[in-house]
Design a protein around this motif. Structure first.
Motif, PDB file in Angstrom:
ATOM      1  N   LEU A   1      31.894  44.421  41.762  1.00 31.05           N
ATOM      2  CA  LEU A   1      32.895  44.320  42.829  1.00 31.05           C
ATOM      3  C   LEU A   1      33.854  45.501  42.778  1.00 31.05           C
ATOM      4  O   LEU A   1      34.159  46.122  43.800  1.00 31.05           O
ATOM      5  CB  LEU A   1      33.654  42.991  42.731  1.00 31.05           C
ATOM      6  CG  LEU A   1      34.579  42.639  43.894  1.00 31.05           C
ATOM      7  CD1 LEU A   1      34.633  41.126  44.083  1.00 31.05           C
ATOM      8  CD2 LEU A   1      35.989  43.160  43.673  1.00 31.05           C
ATOM      9  N   HIS A   2      34.286  45.848  41.575  1.00 30.01           N
ATOM     10  CA  HIS A   2      35.286  46.914  41.439  1.00 30.01           C
ATOM     11  C   HIS A   2      34.699  48.314  41.605  1.00 30.01           C
ATOM     12  O   HIS A   2      35.446  49.272  41.776  1.00 30.01           O
ATOM     13  CB  HIS A   2      36.028  46.751  40.111  1.00 30.01           C
ATOM     14  CG  HIS A   2      36.852  45.497  40.078  1.00 30.01           C
ATOM     15  ND1 HIS A   2      38.012  45.345  40.810  1.00 30.01           N
ATOM     16  CD2 HIS A   2      36.648  44.299  39.451  1.00 30.01           C
ATOM     17  CE1 HIS A   2      38.504  44.133  40.619  1.00 30.01           C
ATOM     18  NE2 HIS A   2      37.697  43.482  39.804  1.00 30.01           N
TER      19      HIS A   2
ATOM     20  N   ALA B   1      41.048  29.102  44.379  1.00 24.53           N
ATOM     21  CA  ALA B   1      39.973  29.316  43.411  1.00 24.53           C
ATOM     22  C   ALA B   1      39.253  30.650  43.620  1.00 24.53           C
ATOM     23  O   ALA B   1      38.385  31.017  42.828  1.00 24.53           O
ATOM     24  CB  ALA B   1      38.959  28.182  43.500  1.00 24.53           C
ATOM     25  N   LEU B   2      39.617  31.366  44.671  1.00 27.10           N
ATOM     26  CA  LEU B   2      38.903  32.602  45.005  1.00 27.10           C
ATOM     27  C   LEU B   2      39.451  33.765  44.178  1.00 27.10           C
ATOM     28  O   LEU B   2      40.524  34.293  44.452  1.00 27.10           O
ATOM     29  CB  LEU B   2      39.031  32.902  46.500  1.00 27.10           C
ATOM     30  CG  LEU B   2      38.117  33.995  47.039  1.00 27.10           C
ATOM     31  CD1 LEU B   2      36.654  33.610  46.864  1.00 27.10           C
ATOM     32  CD2 LEU B   2      38.407  34.238  48.513  1.00 27.10           C
ATOM     33  N   THR B   3      38.730  34.127  43.142  1.00 24.75           N
ATOM     34  CA  THR B   3      39.079  35.244  42.271  1.00 24.75           C
ATOM     35  C   THR B   3      37.890  36.188  42.203  1.00 24.75           C
ATOM     36  O   THR B   3      36.765  35.824  42.592  1.00 24.75           O
ATOM     37  CB  THR B   3      39.404  34.756  40.850  1.00 24.75           C
ATOM     38  OG1 THR B   3      38.210  34.153  40.294  1.00 24.75           O
ATOM     39  CG2 THR B   3      40.542  33.737  40.855  1.00 24.75           C
ATOM     40  N   SER B   4      38.124  37.395  41.671  1.00 25.77           N
ATOM     41  CA  SER B   4      37.010  38.340  41.548  1.00 25.77           C
ATOM     42  C   SER B   4      35.945  37.778  40.613  1.00 25.77           C
ATOM     43  O   SER B   4      34.741  37.932  40.861  1.00 25.77           O
ATOM     44  CB  SER B   4      37.511  39.698  41.060  1.00 25.77           C
ATOM     45  OG  SER B   4      38.159  39.578  39.809  1.00 25.77           O
TER      46      SER B   4
ATOM     47  N   THR C   1      38.605  48.980  45.722  1.00 28.60           N
ATOM     48  CA  THR C   1      39.652  49.443  44.806  1.00 28.60           C
ATOM     49  C   THR C   1      40.296  48.293  44.033  1.00 28.60           C
ATOM     50  O   THR C   1      40.678  48.458  42.877  1.00 28.60           O
ATOM     51  CB  THR C   1      40.749  50.209  45.571  1.00 28.60           C
ATOM     52  OG1 THR C   1      41.257  49.379  46.626  1.00 28.60           O
ATOM     53  CG2 THR C   1      40.195  51.500  46.161  1.00 28.60           C
ATOM     54  N   ASP C   2      40.426  47.140  44.666  1.00 25.91           N
ATOM     55  CA  ASP C   2      40.941  45.958  43.980  1.00 25.91           C
ATOM     56  C   ASP C   2      40.523  44.723  44.779  1.00 25.91           C
ATOM     57  O   ASP C   2      39.847  44.832  45.809  1.00 25.91           O
ATOM     58  CB  ASP C   2      42.468  46.027  43.793  1.00 25.91           C
ATOM     59  CG  ASP C   2      43.226  46.181  45.100  1.00 25.91           C
ATOM     60  OD1 ASP C   2      42.784  45.623  46.129  1.00 25.91           O
ATOM     61  OD2 ASP C   2      44.268  46.862  45.103  1.00 25.91           O
ATOM     62  N   PHE C   3      40.928  43.555  44.305  1.00 25.47           N
ATOM     63  CA  PHE C   3      40.447  42.326  44.927  1.00 25.47           C
ATOM     64  C   PHE C   3      40.999  42.132  46.334  1.00 25.47           C
ATOM     65  O   PHE C   3      40.301  41.648  47.232  1.00 25.47           O
ATOM     66  CB  PHE C   3      40.758  41.124  44.037  1.00 25.47           C
ATOM     67  CG  PHE C   3      40.021  39.876  44.442  1.00 25.47           C
ATOM     68  CD1 PHE C   3      38.637  39.874  44.573  1.00 25.47           C
ATOM     69  CD2 PHE C   3      40.702  38.693  44.691  1.00 25.47           C
ATOM     70  CE1 PHE C   3      37.940  38.719  44.947  1.00 25.47           C
ATOM     71  CE2 PHE C   3      40.016  37.540  45.062  1.00 25.47           C
ATOM     72  CZ  PHE C   3      38.638  37.556  45.182  1.00 25.47           C
TER      73      PHE C   3
END
Length: 199
Positions: free
Chosen positions: A46-47, A29-32, A51-53
Protein backbone atom coordinates in the motif's frame (compact mmCIF):
# COMPACT_ATOMS: atom_id res chain seq x y z
CA UNK A 1 1.92 -11.72 6.64
CA UNK A 2 2.75 -12.88 3.13
CA UNK A 3 5.32 -10.72 1.39
CA UNK A 4 5.69 -12.43 -1.97
CA UNK A 5 2.07 -12.30 -3.20
CA UNK A 6 2.00 -10.61 -6.59
CA UNK A 7 -1.02 -8.41 -7.20
CA UNK A 8 -2.30 -7.50 -10.63
CA UNK A 9 -4.14 -4.16 -10.71
CA UNK A 10 -2.82 -3.31 -7.25
CA UNK A 11 -4.94 -0.19 -6.81
CA UNK A 12 -8.14 -1.97 -7.77
CA UNK A 13 -7.47 -4.89 -5.44
CA UNK A 14 -6.58 -2.60 -2.54
CA UNK A 15 -9.71 -0.51 -3.15
CA UNK A 16 -11.86 -3.67 -3.23
CA UNK A 17 -10.26 -4.87 0.01
CA UNK A 18 -10.90 -1.51 1.67
CA UNK A 19 -14.54 -1.62 0.62
CA UNK A 20 -14.96 -5.10 2.07
CA UNK A 21 -13.46 -4.03 5.40
CA UNK A 22 -15.59 -0.90 5.42
CA UNK A 23 -18.80 -2.81 4.75
CA UNK A 24 -18.04 -5.57 7.21
CA UNK A 25 -16.49 -3.66 10.11
CA UNK A 26 -17.22 0.05 9.64
CA UNK A 27 -15.00 3.13 9.24
CA UNK A 28 -13.27 2.85 12.62
CA UNK A 29 -11.84 -0.55 11.62
CA UNK A 30 -10.42 0.68 8.31
CA UNK A 31 -6.64 0.80 8.73
CA UNK A 32 -3.77 0.17 6.33
CA UNK A 33 -3.09 -3.13 8.10
CA UNK A 34 -6.73 -4.20 7.78
CA UNK A 35 -6.70 -3.36 4.06
CA UNK A 36 -3.48 -5.23 3.29
CA UNK A 37 -4.54 -8.23 5.37
CA UNK A 38 -7.86 -8.30 3.50
CA UNK A 39 -5.98 -8.06 0.19
CA UNK A 40 -3.59 -10.82 1.36
CA UNK A 41 -0.47 -8.76 0.70
CA UNK A 42 2.37 -7.16 2.61
CA UNK A 43 1.64 -3.82 4.30
CA UNK A 44 4.41 -2.21 2.28
CA UNK A 45 2.46 -2.74 -0.93
CA UNK A 46 0.00 0.00 0.00
CA UNK A 47 2.75 2.44 0.95
CA UNK A 48 4.64 1.82 -2.28
CA UNK A 49 1.64 3.12 -4.24
CA UNK A 50 0.34 5.85 -1.91
CA UNK A 51 2.17 8.43 0.21
CA UNK A 52 0.08 7.61 3.29
CA UNK A 53 -3.23 6.06 4.28
CA UNK A 54 -5.29 9.23 3.84
CA UNK A 55 -3.89 9.55 0.31
CA UNK A 56 -5.04 5.98 -0.33
CA UNK A 57 -8.51 6.73 1.04
CA UNK A 58 -8.75 9.93 -1.02
CA UNK A 59 -8.00 7.92 -4.17
CA UNK A 60 -10.62 5.37 -3.11
CA UNK A 61 -13.21 8.15 -2.86
CA UNK A 62 -12.12 9.70 -6.18
CA UNK A 63 -12.47 6.29 -7.82
CA UNK A 64 -16.05 6.05 -6.54
CA UNK A 65 -16.75 9.63 -7.68
CA UNK A 66 -15.63 8.73 -11.21
CA UNK A 67 -17.87 5.66 -11.10
CA UNK A 68 -20.87 7.82 -10.16
CA UNK A 69 -20.09 10.45 -12.79
CA UNK A 70 -19.95 7.72 -15.45
CA UNK A 71 -23.67 7.11 -14.86
CA UNK A 72 -24.71 10.60 -15.97
CA UNK A 73 -25.26 9.66 -19.62
CA UNK A 74 -27.32 6.59 -18.77
CA UNK A 75 -29.65 8.46 -16.42
CA UNK A 76 -30.03 11.43 -18.75
CA UNK A 77 -30.98 9.02 -21.55
CA UNK A 78 -33.89 7.79 -19.40
CA UNK A 79 -35.58 11.21 -19.70
CA UNK A 80 -38.95 10.88 -21.40
CA UNK A 81 -39.10 7.13 -20.76
CA UNK A 82 -41.12 5.48 -18.00
CA UNK A 83 -42.13 7.65 -15.06
CA UNK A 84 -40.02 10.43 -13.59
CA UNK A 85 -40.58 9.09 -10.07
CA UNK A 86 -39.48 5.57 -11.01
CA UNK A 87 -36.40 6.85 -12.83
CA UNK A 88 -35.38 8.94 -9.82
CA UNK A 89 -36.08 6.13 -7.34
CA UNK A 90 -33.91 3.78 -9.41
CA UNK A 91 -31.15 6.39 -9.60
CA UNK A 92 -31.17 6.90 -5.83
CA UNK A 93 -31.05 3.14 -5.20
CA UNK A 94 -28.09 2.92 -7.56
CA UNK A 95 -26.37 5.93 -5.98
CA UNK A 96 -26.77 4.86 -2.37
CA UNK A 97 -25.51 1.32 -2.59
CA UNK A 98 -23.87 -0.06 0.56
CA UNK A 99 -20.36 1.00 -0.49
CA UNK A 100 -21.36 4.61 -1.16
CA UNK A 101 -23.20 4.86 2.17
CA UNK A 102 -20.17 3.42 3.98
CA UNK A 103 -17.77 5.79 2.20
CA UNK A 104 -19.90 8.82 3.08
CA UNK A 105 -19.67 7.69 6.72
CA UNK A 106 -15.90 7.30 6.32
CA UNK A 107 -15.57 10.85 4.96
CA UNK A 108 -17.36 12.27 7.99
CA UNK A 109 -15.24 10.05 10.28
CA UNK A 110 -11.74 11.10 9.10
CA UNK A 111 -10.57 14.72 9.25
CA UNK A 112 -7.41 13.93 7.27
CA UNK A 113 -9.43 12.41 4.46
CA UNK A 114 -11.68 15.47 4.20
CA UNK A 115 -8.57 17.66 3.98
CA UNK A 116 -7.16 15.54 1.14
CA UNK A 117 -10.46 15.64 -0.72
CA UNK A 118 -10.63 19.43 -0.45
CA UNK A 119 -7.07 19.60 -1.79
CA UNK A 120 -8.26 17.46 -4.73
CA UNK A 121 -10.97 20.03 -5.46
CA UNK A 122 -13.95 18.17 -4.02
CA UNK A 123 -16.37 20.29 -2.00
CA UNK A 124 -19.26 19.45 0.28
CA UNK A 125 -19.77 15.75 0.88
CA UNK A 126 -18.20 13.93 -2.08
CA UNK A 127 -20.43 11.30 -3.69
CA UNK A 128 -23.54 13.15 -2.46
CA UNK A 129 -22.47 16.27 -4.38
CA UNK A 130 -21.80 14.25 -7.54
CA UNK A 131 -25.09 12.40 -7.07
CA UNK A 132 -26.96 15.71 -6.88
CA UNK A 133 -25.25 16.89 -10.07
CA UNK A 134 -26.33 13.74 -11.92
CA UNK A 135 -29.91 14.07 -10.65
CA UNK A 136 -29.90 17.74 -11.74
CA UNK A 137 -28.78 16.74 -15.25
CA UNK A 138 -31.61 14.22 -15.45
CA UNK A 139 -34.18 16.73 -14.18
CA UNK A 140 -32.94 19.25 -16.74
CA UNK A 141 -33.45 16.65 -19.47
CA UNK A 142 -36.98 16.01 -18.20
CA UNK A 143 -37.59 19.76 -18.25
CA UNK A 144 -36.44 19.84 -21.87
CA UNK A 145 -38.77 16.94 -22.67
CA UNK A 146 -41.55 18.99 -21.03
CA UNK A 147 -42.41 16.39 -18.39
CA UNK A 148 -41.08 18.77 -15.73
CA UNK A 149 -42.43 22.31 -15.40
CA UNK A 150 -40.33 25.01 -17.01
CA UNK A 151 -40.11 26.90 -13.72
CA UNK A 152 -39.17 23.83 -11.63
CA UNK A 153 -36.33 24.71 -9.24
CA UNK A 154 -33.86 21.99 -10.20
CA UNK A 155 -31.10 23.49 -8.05
CA UNK A 156 -33.31 22.83 -5.02
CA UNK A 157 -34.95 19.58 -6.14
CA UNK A 158 -31.72 17.68 -6.87
CA UNK A 159 -30.00 18.14 -3.48
CA UNK A 160 -33.34 17.64 -1.71
CA UNK A 161 -33.77 14.26 -3.40
CA UNK A 162 -30.20 13.23 -2.61
CA UNK A 163 -30.38 14.42 1.00
CA UNK A 164 -33.69 12.68 1.64
CA UNK A 165 -32.43 9.60 -0.18
CA UNK A 166 -29.31 9.45 1.97
CA UNK A 167 -31.41 9.64 5.13
CA UNK A 168 -33.39 6.63 3.96
CA UNK A 169 -30.24 4.59 3.30
CA UNK A 170 -27.94 5.85 6.06
CA UNK A 171 -28.71 3.28 8.77
CA UNK A 172 -26.03 0.66 8.13
CA UNK A 173 -27.48 -1.64 10.80
CA UNK A 174 -30.83 -2.02 9.06
CA UNK A 175 -31.86 -3.44 5.71
CA UNK A 176 -31.95 -0.96 2.81
CA UNK A 177 -35.28 0.84 2.37
CA UNK A 178 -37.94 -0.74 0.23
CA UNK A 179 -38.38 0.57 -3.30
CA UNK A 180 -41.91 1.71 -2.37
CA UNK A 181 -40.55 3.94 0.42
CA UNK A 182 -38.02 5.53 -1.93
CA UNK A 183 -40.64 6.09 -4.61
CA UNK A 184 -43.03 7.63 -2.06
CA UNK A 185 -40.35 10.11 -0.97
CA UNK A 186 -39.48 10.98 -4.57
CA UNK A 187 -43.14 11.42 -5.50
CA UNK A 188 -43.68 13.86 -2.63
CA UNK A 189 -40.54 15.88 -3.42
CA UNK A 190 -41.26 16.29 -7.14
CA UNK A 191 -45.07 16.53 -6.98
CA UNK A 192 -45.18 20.29 -7.54
CA UNK A 193 -42.64 20.17 -10.37
CA UNK A 194 -44.30 17.63 -12.67
CA UNK A 195 -46.07 19.10 -15.66
CA UNK A 196 -48.56 16.22 -15.78
CA UNK A 197 -49.30 13.20 -13.58
CA UNK A 198 -46.77 10.39 -13.94
CA UNK A 199 -47.83 6.77 -13.77
Amino acid sequence: MPSGVHLHNVRGQLFAAAERVLLRDGPDALTSRAVTEEANCAKGVLHRHFTDFDAFLAELVLDRVRSIEDRTTTLRAAAGIGSVADNLADALQDLFGPVTVAIVALITFRDGLRTRLREAGLTGIPLAVQGAAIIAEYLTAEQESERLAGDADIDTLAPTLVGAGHLLFADRASAPPQTAAIRKMVTIVIAGALRSPQS
